[in-house]
Design an enzyme around this catalytic site. Structure first.
Site, PDB file in Angstrom:
ATOM      1  N   ASP A   1       0.800  -1.222   0.000  1.00 13.84           N
ATOM      2  CA  ASP A   1       0.000   0.000   0.000  1.00 13.84           C
ATOM      3  C   ASP A   1       0.836   1.277   0.000  1.00 13.84           C
ATOM      4  O   ASP A   1       2.046   1.240   0.236  1.00 13.84           O
ATOM      5  CB  ASP A   1      -0.970  -0.010   1.194  1.00 13.84           C
ATOM      6  CG  ASP A   1      -0.315  -0.463   2.495  1.00 13.84           C
ATOM      7  OD1 ASP A   1       0.923  -0.554   2.537  1.00 13.84           O
ATOM      8  OD2 ASP A   1      -1.039  -0.731   3.465  1.00 13.84           O
TER       9      ASP A   1
ATOM     10  N   ASP B   1      -7.852  -2.682  14.114  1.00 19.48           N
ATOM     11  CA  ASP B   1      -9.229  -2.927  13.662  1.00 19.48           C
ATOM     12  C   ASP B   1      -9.306  -4.148  12.732  1.00 19.48           C
ATOM     13  O   ASP B   1     -10.343  -4.409  12.145  1.00 19.48           O
ATOM     14  CB  ASP B   1      -9.793  -1.680  12.957  1.00 19.48           C
ATOM     15  CG  ASP B   1      -8.977  -1.285  11.728  1.00 19.48           C
ATOM     16  OD1 ASP B   1      -7.998  -1.991  11.409  1.00 19.48           O
ATOM     17  OD2 ASP B   1      -9.329  -0.272  11.090  1.00 19.48           O
TER      18      ASP B   1
ATOM     19  N   HIS C   1      -7.406  -4.636  10.007  1.00 23.64           N
ATOM     20  CA  HIS C   1      -7.064  -4.417   8.593  1.00 23.64           C
ATOM     21  C   HIS C   1      -5.770  -5.120   8.198  1.00 23.64           C
ATOM     22  O   HIS C   1      -4.891  -5.346   9.034  1.00 23.64           O
ATOM     23  CB  HIS C   1      -7.021  -2.922   8.233  1.00 23.64           C
ATOM     24  CG  HIS C   1      -5.877  -2.153   8.817  1.00 23.64           C
ATOM     25  ND1 HIS C   1      -6.039  -0.966   9.494  1.00 23.64           N
ATOM     26  CD2 HIS C   1      -4.537  -2.371   8.807  1.00 23.64           C
ATOM     27  CE1 HIS C   1      -4.861  -0.497   9.854  1.00 23.64           C
ATOM     28  NE2 HIS C   1      -3.930  -1.337   9.454  1.00 23.64           N
TER      29      HIS C   1
ATOM     30  N   GLU D   1      -9.692  -1.987   5.222  1.00 22.59           N
ATOM     31  CA  GLU D   1     -10.323  -1.706   6.508  1.00 22.59           C
ATOM     32  C   GLU D   1     -11.551  -2.605   6.699  1.00 22.59           C
ATOM     33  O   GLU D   1     -12.030  -3.214   5.733  1.00 22.59           O
ATOM     34  CB  GLU D   1     -10.749  -0.233   6.549  1.00 22.59           C
ATOM     35  CG  GLU D   1      -9.602   0.751   6.368  1.00 22.59           C
ATOM     36  CD  GLU D   1      -8.734   0.886   7.623  1.00 22.59           C
ATOM     37  OE1 GLU D   1      -8.767  -0.009   8.493  1.00 22.59           O
ATOM     38  OE2 GLU D   1      -8.018   1.887   7.723  1.00 22.59           O
TER      39      GLU D   1
END
Ligand code: F6R
Length: 258
Positions: free
Chosen positions: A67, A136, A138, A143
């Protein structure tokens, strides 16, 4: 999916780097999928040491990063381009032509994402994908709520991720709101996946990813579906698991060979 418990971040780094190095020695033109963040830093340090002390050769290796923030140039100190250069590439003998990191400055993002996917396929797919995990759940910037069938694309960062990354940007307001990320489907097509997690703050999400249902609410849980995946966690990250997993024993890395 194999869960391998180790003592601490240092052992996690050494073990994961050992697996990668073994595979590079067997297949010089291996394709690696790389992550940024704090977790894999120790792995990169170990690989650099192996390059310097043992002559581990990266000249034919190809890498694809997961990313990059949209809007950050490669020279921006918080860009993942900069991170990878500083923490790995400038210390080893990678051919720069074999380094792929999503371009956060590109104009036509969707055409670019398609190209990124094609490039991965053209080069035979990713052999080993290294992953960290966000609080979370991810992976990359996929996400919670990301489609489990997603491909490389632009994603909006969650509130939790923005807060977690604020420390690098002098406050929440300066954190980019979007990023280009490999998709969950792109990631899961890697031949071998190594997910790393370290520290107490990851314990709850590690429990959900490993022992919870596979769900887009916890994107990392997709790893349960992969036929050759290992979750390497230290004792703190493993502290909330409810089932028994043994400490990484002798010879277990054989499972991780391609
Ligand atoms: C970054 C990436 C992210 C991180 C995750 C955990 O390239 O893929 O998914 O792996 O945010 O970050 P750390 O390791 O800093 O806790």
């Amino acid at each position: 999916m194999l869960v391998l418990k180790v003592k601490d971040h240092e052992e996690l780094s050494e073990r994961a780097a050992g697996v990668i190095a073994d595979e590079i020695r067997k297949k010089q033109d291996i394709v690696l999928g790389l992550a940024t963040g704090e977790t894999p830093l120790g792995v990169y340090r170990s690989l650099i040491r192996m390059h310097e002390e043992e002559g581990l050769d990266f000249s034919k290796v190809t890498t694809f990063n997961l990313d990059e923030y949209v809007g950050l140039s490669p020279t921006h100190k918080e860009s993942y381009h900069y991170f990878m250069h500083e923490n790995l590439f400038k210390h080893i003998n990678m051919d720069p032509r074999n380094v792929y990191i999503p371009d956060g400055m590109v104009k036509d993002i969707s055409a670019y994402c398609e190209w990124y996917e094609k490039k991965i396929t053209e080069l035979g797919g990713i052999d080993i994908q290294i992953l960290g995990i966000g609080r979370d759940g991810h992976i990359g910037f996929n996400e919670p709520g990301s489609s489990l069938g997603s491909r490389t694309r632009i994603k909006t960062l969650s509130k939790e991720t923005i807060e977690d990354n604020a420390r690098f940007f002098w406050g929440v307001d300066n954190v980019p709101r979007t990023a280009i990320t490999m998709g969950i489907q792109t990631i899961i097509e890697a031949k071998l996946i190594i997910l790393l997690a370290s520290g107490k703050r990851k314990a709850e999400i590690v429990r959900l990813a490993i022992e919870g249902p596979v769900s887009s609410r916890v994107p990392a849980s997709i790893i349960q579906f992969h036929r050759k995946a290992a979750v390497i966690i230290d004792q703190e990250a493993a502290s909330l698991l409810t089932r028994e997993y043994s400490i990484w024993g002798e010879g277990e890395e054989i499972y991780l060979h391609l």
